[in-house]
Design an enzyme around this catalytic site. Structure first.
Site, PDB file in Angstrom:
ATOM      1  N   GLY A 239      49.612  37.298  44.125  1.00  0.00           N
ATOM      2  CA  GLY A 239      50.141  36.148  43.391  1.00  0.00           C
ATOM      3  C   GLY A 239      49.170  34.984  43.463  1.00  0.00           C
ATOM      4  O   GLY A 239      47.962  35.174  43.666  1.00  0.00           O
ATOM      5  N   SER A 240      49.716  33.792  43.315  1.00  0.00           N
ATOM      6  CA  SER A 240      48.863  32.603  43.262  1.00  0.00           C
ATOM      7  C   SER A 240      48.321  32.251  44.648  1.00  0.00           C
ATOM      8  O   SER A 240      48.866  32.679  45.673  1.00  0.00           O
ATOM      9  CB  SER A 240      49.691  31.417  42.747  1.00  0.00           C
ATOM     10  OG  SER A 240      50.688  31.111  43.703  1.00  0.00           O
ATOM     11  N   GLY A 244      50.054  32.513  48.344  1.00  0.00           N
ATOM     12  CA  GLY A 244      49.370  33.228  49.422  1.00  0.00           C
ATOM     13  C   GLY A 244      49.215  32.383  50.673  1.00  0.00           C
ATOM     14  O   GLY A 244      49.310  32.884  51.794  1.00  0.00           O
ATOM     15  N   GLU A 261      46.199  39.245  47.988  1.00  0.00           N
ATOM     16  CA  GLU A 261      45.394  39.455  46.777  1.00  0.00           C
ATOM     17  C   GLU A 261      45.801  38.334  45.820  1.00  0.00           C
ATOM     18  O   GLU A 261      46.800  38.424  45.130  1.00  0.00           O
ATOM     19  CB  GLU A 261      45.706  40.853  46.230  1.00  0.00           C
ATOM     20  CG  GLU A 261      44.608  41.419  45.384  1.00  0.00           C
ATOM     21  CD  GLU A 261      44.824  41.101  43.939  1.00  0.00           C
ATOM     22  OE1 GLU A 261      44.248  40.084  43.484  1.00  0.00           O
ATOM     23  OE2 GLU A 261      45.560  41.828  43.273  1.00  0.00           O
ATOM     24  N   CYS A 295      44.297  39.137  37.191  1.00  0.00           N
ATOM     25  CA  CYS A 295      43.595  38.344  38.199  1.00  0.00           C
ATOM     26  C   CYS A 295      42.099  38.566  38.068  1.00  0.00           C
ATOM     27  O   CYS A 295      41.295  37.769  38.532  1.00  0.00           O
ATOM     28  CB  CYS A 295      44.105  38.633  39.596  1.00  0.00           C
ATOM     29  SG  CYS A 295      44.080  40.355  39.977  1.00  0.00           S
TER      30      CYS A 295
HETATM   31  C1  UN1 Z   1      45.686  42.234  38.972  1.00  0.00           C
HETATM   32  O1  UN1 Z   1      45.447  41.618  37.936  1.00  0.00           O
HETATM   33  O2  UN1 Z   1      46.447  41.771  39.851  1.00  0.00           O
HETATM   34  O3  UN1 Z   1      40.915  45.627  37.931  1.00  0.00           O
HETATM   35  C2  UN1 Z   1      45.186  43.621  39.239  1.00  0.00           C
HETATM   36  C3  UN1 Z   1      41.850  45.421  37.151  1.00  0.00           C
HETATM   37  C4  UN1 Z   1      43.111  46.226  37.363  1.00  0.00           C
HETATM   38  C5  UN1 Z   1      43.969  45.587  38.399  1.00  0.00           C
HETATM   39  C6  UN1 Z   1      44.217  44.142  38.227  1.00  0.00           C
HETATM   40  N1  UN1 Z   1      42.757  47.548  37.775  1.00  0.00           N
HETATM   41  O4  UN1 Z   1      41.790  44.634  36.240  1.00  0.00           O
END
Ligand code: UN1
Length: 511
Positions: A239-240, A244, A261, A295
């Protein structure tokens, strides 16, 4: 529940999940699940309260005590069967996911594929949870380490990968002898209910209850309880950065473990040696794919000054084609679906307004889009903003979960690497170059400071086989492939003495 939702659940073989019974519950325990496609309510579900939360953790813990006794290769067989069940239901689950969070179907299916892939990986791993042996300094001694199951794992996931991120955690956890308690985002609980039900029914068929459980509710009612709960030795949270930091603080306070993450602010460098025919489509997918809501989305482009105008012209023309294909993510041919909700739309508008006042020049995009039949969905144009000559653009230091790409220029590779590294986040990064020297410098210890660094491949779309995660404000956790499984187990060092007289280490005599 709408007809479409109940049809999808029926195709997934889920007819009566207790979550869908909400009669008699107080209003704060009933949640309306929205579709990002058109903002409509597609189901109503029951939320957890303190008592149901507690009961779930207790069940998960009891299941763990049994599951940890099962030999790891047998645990792998269960994960193999779960992977097969996801294979069978890839189409319907991908559709449900797309309906709920608004990913285009290709990406909905792609996400389920990621779950199938990690299940396969975990099956292999179930025979490879290797410990080391070390030479003992003492005669007739064996020194070794082994890995034991850890306990019920708390997984907190975000809306944007509502199926795969859980699988990265839960499939590894399962072969490691752990159970999983999953708190999905309230923006994507239906995909979670379906995914968990699929895993759980396979487990039950094979004789194991409660290996996979769900707790659904607000941060205050469920999230805070989870992070403070000593029965969950590991909290794996996506998450953000703000979220975190809170998770990290509370878990550290009870000396638990966490795997974080968090946000990314990923850059791609395009140097003067880059093959643009390769770079441009990779950048477009990285920046505009998933409507900028990964992300790993490419948010910053750092281009050599000698080719910056050319790169911008090519990108603008590629974006024109993408703009023609913004629309309902469930329809064939759509490349960009909606943002998750109105708040994300506001984030997009604010970032663009800020960029303009900070001297950024909008090369293309910048507006909302009305999509016929999806009037209450939040659709925006993928946008490219060129930073002023000073390369200063404060807004680009923040992660805005929307398809906005900021373009900067550089003269020397050192300068480009400093710009790549010059933000708080450290998830993913790329360089597009045909110069071996530039590529290797970028990957060297003084190159990119991110958890992921790619050459001639975009910042997003990582395969499951590598460890996934990032440095600095991204939180430092690693999930998915490589040796990430170690986070889900406890390491034990063993000394075994098979001689007849006691020997102390360090040559100490104690006669
Ligand atoms: C995410 O956006 O939290 O590498 C994970 C990637 C994907 C996973 C993203 N396999 O863009």
């Amino acid at each position: 529940m709408t007809h479409q939702t109940s049809q999808l659940f029926a195709q997934l073989g889920i007819s009566h999940d207790p979550r869908f019974t909400t009669t008699g519950l107080p209003p704060d325990r009933v949640h309306a699940c929205k579709s990002a496609v058109d903002g409509s309510t597609i189901a109503t579900i029951a939320l957890d309260d303190a008592a149901s939360y507690d009961a779930t953790i207790a069940r998960s813990h009891a299941a763990f005590l049994n599951w940890r006794e099962v030999p790891a290769p047998q645990r792998g067989l269960l994960v193999r069967a779960i992977g097969d069940e996801f294979r069978t239901h890839k189409d319907a689950l991908g559709r449900l996911l797309s309906l709920e969070v608004g990913k285009i179907l290709q990406e909905g299916w792609g996400e389920v594929q990621e779950t199938i892939d990690i299940a396969d990986f975990a099956v292999g791993l179930s025979r490879q949870l290797y410990g080391l042996t070390m030479p003992s300094e003492r005669e007739s001694h064996r020194l070794m380490e082994q890995w034991h199951p850890l306990g019920p794992i708390g997984v907190i996931s975000a809306f944007n990968f509502p199926n795969a991120v859980w699988a990265w955690n839960s499939m590894l956890a399962a072969v490691c002898g752990d159970t999983t308690v999953w708190k999905p985002s309230l923006l994507a609980p239906l995909t979670a209910i379906a995914s968990n039900a699929i895993a759980q029914r396979v487990s039950e068929r094979m004789g194991y209850k409660d290996l996979f459980t769900l707790v659904i509710g607000s941060d205050a009612n469920v999230g805070e309880r989870m992070v403070a709960d000593r029965r969950l030795p590991l909290i794996s949270a996506t998450g953000s950065c703000r979220m975190g930091k809170r998770v990290g603080e509370v878990v550290a306070n009870r000396l638990g473990r966490c795997l974080l993450e968090l946000g990314g602010n990923n850059a791609a460098i395009v140097d003067q040696h880059a093959d643009l025919a390769l770079a441009i489509p990779a950048i477009v997918f990285g920046a505009a794919g998933t409507a900028g809501q990964r992300c790993t989305t490419t948010r910053r482009l750092i281009v050599h000054e000698s080719i910056a105008d050319d790169v911008c012209t090519r990108l603008v023309s590629a974006y024109k084609q993408v703009h023609a294909r913004i629309g309902n993510p469930l329809e064939d041919g759509t490349l960009v679906g909606p943002l998750i909700n109105a708040r994300s739309g506001e984030g997009f508008d604010h970032a663009i307004a800020h960029a303009k006042t900070q001297g950024g020049q909008v090369l293309i995009g910048g507006s909302r889009v009305a999509v016929k039949g999806c009037e209450n969905g939040i659709y925006v144009q993928p946008t490219i903003i060129r930073a002023p000559k000073s390369n200063q653009l404060a807004i680009s230091r923040e992660e805005t979960f929307a398809p906005i790409l900021y373009v900067f220029t550089f003269k020397s590779l050192d300068e480009a690497i400093a710009m790549n590294n010059g933000v708080d986040q450290g998830l993913s990064s790329s360089i597009f170059t045909d110069s071996m020297r530039h590529a290797e410098l970028f990957l060297s210890g003084s190159g990119s400071d991110c958890g992921i660094a790619n050459v001639n491949a975009g910042t997003s779309g990582a395969e499951i086989g590598g460890a996934f995660g990032g440095e600095k404000d991204t939180g430092g956790g690693r999930e998915s492939g490589s040796d990430s499984w170690k986070a889900y187990m406890r390491r034990q060092t063993n000394t075994v003495h098979f001689g007849k007289t006691l020997k102390l280490a360090q040559g100490i005599r104690f006669d």
